[in-house]
Scaffold this motif. Structure first.
Motif, PDB file in Angstrom:
ATOM      1  N   TYR A 183       0.829  -1.206   0.000  1.00  0.00           N
ATOM      2  CA  TYR A 183       0.000   0.000   0.000  1.00  0.00           C
ATOM      3  C   TYR A 183       0.861   1.253   0.000  1.00  0.00           C
ATOM      4  CZ  TYR A 183      -3.106   3.734   1.146  1.00  0.00           C
ATOM      5  OH  TYR A 183      -3.767   4.928   1.110  1.00  0.00           O
ATOM      6  N   SER A 184       1.927   1.243   0.756  1.00  0.00           N
ATOM      7  CA  SER A 184       2.817   2.398   0.796  1.00  0.00           C
ATOM      8  C   SER A 184       3.389   2.685  -0.587  1.00  0.00           C
ATOM      9  CB  SER A 184       3.933   2.145   1.797  1.00  0.00           C
ATOM     10  OG  SER A 184       4.838   3.206   1.817  1.00  0.00           O
ATOM     11  N   SER A 185       3.818   1.638  -1.260  1.00  0.00           N
ATOM     12  CA  SER A 185       4.359   1.795  -2.611  1.00  0.00           C
ATOM     13  C   SER A 185       3.278   2.258  -3.590  1.00  0.00           C
ATOM     14  CB  SER A 185       4.956   0.468  -3.074  1.00  0.00           C
ATOM     15  OG  SER A 185       5.357   0.540  -4.406  1.00  0.00           O
ATOM     16  N   TYR A 186       2.113   1.639  -3.517  1.00  0.00           N
ATOM     17  CA  TYR A 186       0.997   2.006  -4.396  1.00  0.00           C
ATOM     18  C   TYR A 186       0.599   3.456  -4.168  1.00  0.00           C
ATOM     19  CZ  TYR A 186      -3.639   1.859  -6.530  1.00  0.00           C
ATOM     20  OH  TYR A 186      -4.742   2.115  -7.302  1.00  0.00           O
ATOM     21  N   SER A 187       0.513   3.842  -2.901  1.00  0.00           N
ATOM     22  CA  SER A 187       0.131   5.208  -2.570  1.00  0.00           C
ATOM     23  C   SER A 187       1.141   6.213  -3.109  1.00  0.00           C
ATOM     24  CB  SER A 187       0.004   5.347  -1.053  1.00  0.00           C
ATOM     25  OG  SER A 187      -0.275   6.669  -0.706  1.00  0.00           O
ATOM     26  N   ARG A 188       2.400   5.905  -2.933  1.00  0.00           N
ATOM     27  CA  ARG A 188       3.455   6.813  -3.395  1.00  0.00           C
ATOM     28  C   ARG A 188       3.402   6.971  -4.921  1.00  0.00           C
ATOM     29  NH1 ARG A 188       6.964   4.955  -0.388  1.00  0.00           N
ATOM     30  NH2 ARG A 188       7.634   3.191  -1.660  1.00  0.00           N
ATOM     31  N   LYS A 189       3.153   5.874  -5.638  1.00  0.00           N
ATOM     32  CA  LYS A 189       3.184   5.916  -7.097  1.00  0.00           C
ATOM     33  C   LYS A 189       1.893   6.449  -7.715  1.00  0.00           C
ATOM     34  CE  LYS A 189       6.346   2.024  -7.509  1.00  0.00           C
ATOM     35  NZ  LYS A 189       6.459   0.599  -7.835  1.00  0.00           N
ATOM     36  N   ARG A 190       0.741   6.134  -7.111  1.00  0.00           N
ATOM     37  CA  ARG A 190      -0.525   6.430  -7.784  1.00  0.00           C
ATOM     38  C   ARG A 190      -1.429   7.421  -7.066  1.00  0.00           C
ATOM     39  NH1 ARG A 190      -2.162   0.779 -10.304  1.00  0.00           N
ATOM     40  NH2 ARG A 190      -0.299   0.502 -11.546  1.00  0.00           N
ATOM     41  N   LEU A 191      -1.308   7.545  -5.763  1.00  0.00           N
ATOM     42  CA  LEU A 191      -2.265   8.366  -5.030  1.00  0.00           C
ATOM     43  C   LEU A 191      -1.718   9.721  -4.605  1.00  0.00           C
ATOM     44  CD1 LEU A 191      -3.808   5.622  -2.709  1.00  0.00           C
ATOM     45  CD2 LEU A 191      -4.643   6.425  -4.919  1.00  0.00           C
ATOM     46  N   ASP A 192      -0.466   9.771  -4.200  1.00  0.00           N
ATOM     47  CA  ASP A 192       0.072  11.002  -3.629  1.00  0.00           C
ATOM     48  C   ASP A 192       0.042  12.175  -4.601  1.00  0.00           C
ATOM     49  OD1 ASP A 192       0.468   9.587  -1.331  1.00  0.00           O
ATOM     50  OD2 ASP A 192       2.650   9.479  -1.494  1.00  0.00           O
ATOM     51  N   THR A 193       0.401  11.943  -5.849  1.00  0.00           N
ATOM     52  CA  THR A 193       0.404  13.031  -6.833  1.00  0.00           C
ATOM     53  C   THR A 193      -1.010  13.524  -7.092  1.00  0.00           C
ATOM     54  OG1 THR A 193       2.353  12.057  -7.865  1.00  0.00           O
ATOM     55  CG2 THR A 193       1.161  13.684  -9.145  1.00  0.00           C
ATOM     56  N   ALA A 194      -1.933  12.580  -7.264  1.00  0.00           N
ATOM     57  CA  ALA A 194      -3.331  12.962  -7.508  1.00  0.00           C
ATOM     58  C   ALA A 194      -3.913  13.687  -6.296  1.00  0.00           C
ATOM     59  CB  ALA A 194      -4.157  11.731  -7.844  1.00  0.00           C
ATOM     60  N   ALA A 195      -3.564  13.242  -5.097  1.00  0.00           N
ATOM     61  CA  ALA A 195      -4.048  13.906  -3.877  1.00  0.00           C
ATOM     62  C   ALA A 195      -3.484  15.317  -3.784  1.00  0.00           C
ATOM     63  CB  ALA A 195      -3.675  13.093  -2.653  1.00  0.00           C
ATOM     64  N   ALA A 196      -2.246  15.505  -4.181  1.00  0.00           N
ATOM     65  CA  ALA A 196      -1.645  16.842  -4.158  1.00  0.00           C
ATOM     66  C   ALA A 196      -2.364  17.773  -5.127  1.00  0.00           C
ATOM     67  CB  ALA A 196      -0.157  16.766  -4.481  1.00  0.00           C
ATOM     68  N   VAL A 197      -2.743  17.260  -6.291  1.00  0.00           N
ATOM     69  CA  VAL A 197      -3.478  18.068  -7.277  1.00  0.00           C
ATOM     70  C   VAL A 197      -4.833  18.481  -6.710  1.00  0.00           C
ATOM     71  CG1 VAL A 197      -4.619  17.969  -9.538  1.00  0.00           C
ATOM     72  CG2 VAL A 197      -2.289  17.115  -9.273  1.00  0.00           C
ATOM     73  N   VAL A 198      -5.532  17.539  -6.090  1.00  0.00           N
ATOM     74  CA  VAL A 198      -6.838  17.843  -5.504  1.00  0.00           C
ATOM     75  C   VAL A 198      -6.689  18.850  -4.366  1.00  0.00           C
ATOM     76  CG1 VAL A 198      -8.746  16.848  -4.173  1.00  0.00           C
ATOM     77  CG2 VAL A 198      -7.902  15.669  -6.209  1.00  0.00           C
TER      78      VAL A 198
END
Length: 132
Positions: A104-119
């Motif tokens: 999950y940490s790896s998935y979050s770093r690769k796929r979620l963190d950037t999108a969350a920053a944009v939002v």
């Protein structure tokens, strides 16, 4: 001897319709963001990891529980020394838990963190819910 005053009770947070206009605007922006395509994509990405992984882990855990309850002879099979199959299954539950956390940490770093920053940036800039 000086007496101490009791501490002041905390002030309750403002209710609906209370607070400054900035607070109302940010609340409205947060509510509007729920329909924003960027937020919807972020939420879909999160759920596409969480639900399958949760189901897989629950199935693995229930297999362990059911085998312990109904396949006692198999689970009591000695593998080496005093280590039986049930003990190995139990330890693998911990290994699986840590493995999922690392995935999950790896998935979050690769796929979620950037999108969350944009939002988050869209909300801070007042672009919440417009999808621009």
């Amino acid at each position: 001897m000086a007496t101490q005053r009791p501490p002041e009770p905390p002030t309750p947070p403002p209710g609906p319709g209370e607070g400054s206009p900035e607070e109302q605007l940010s609340e409205a922006a947060v509510i509007a963001m729920h329909s924003d395509p960027r937020f919807q994509t972020l939420k879909k990405s999160l759920y596409s990891f969480i639900f399958p992984m949760s189901l897989a882990f629950m199935a693995w855990y229930l297999l362990y529980v059911f085998m312990t309850a109904f396949a006692r002879d198999l689970m009591s099979t000695q593998l080496f020394g005093n280590v039986n199959l049930a003990l190995v299954f139990g330890v693998l539950q911990f290994v699986t838990t840590f493995g999922i956390a690392i995935l999950y940490s790896s998935y979050s770093r690769k796929r979620l963190d950037t999108a969350a920053a944009v939002v988050r940036e869209a909300l801070e800039n007042g672009d919440g819910g417009t999808g621009k």
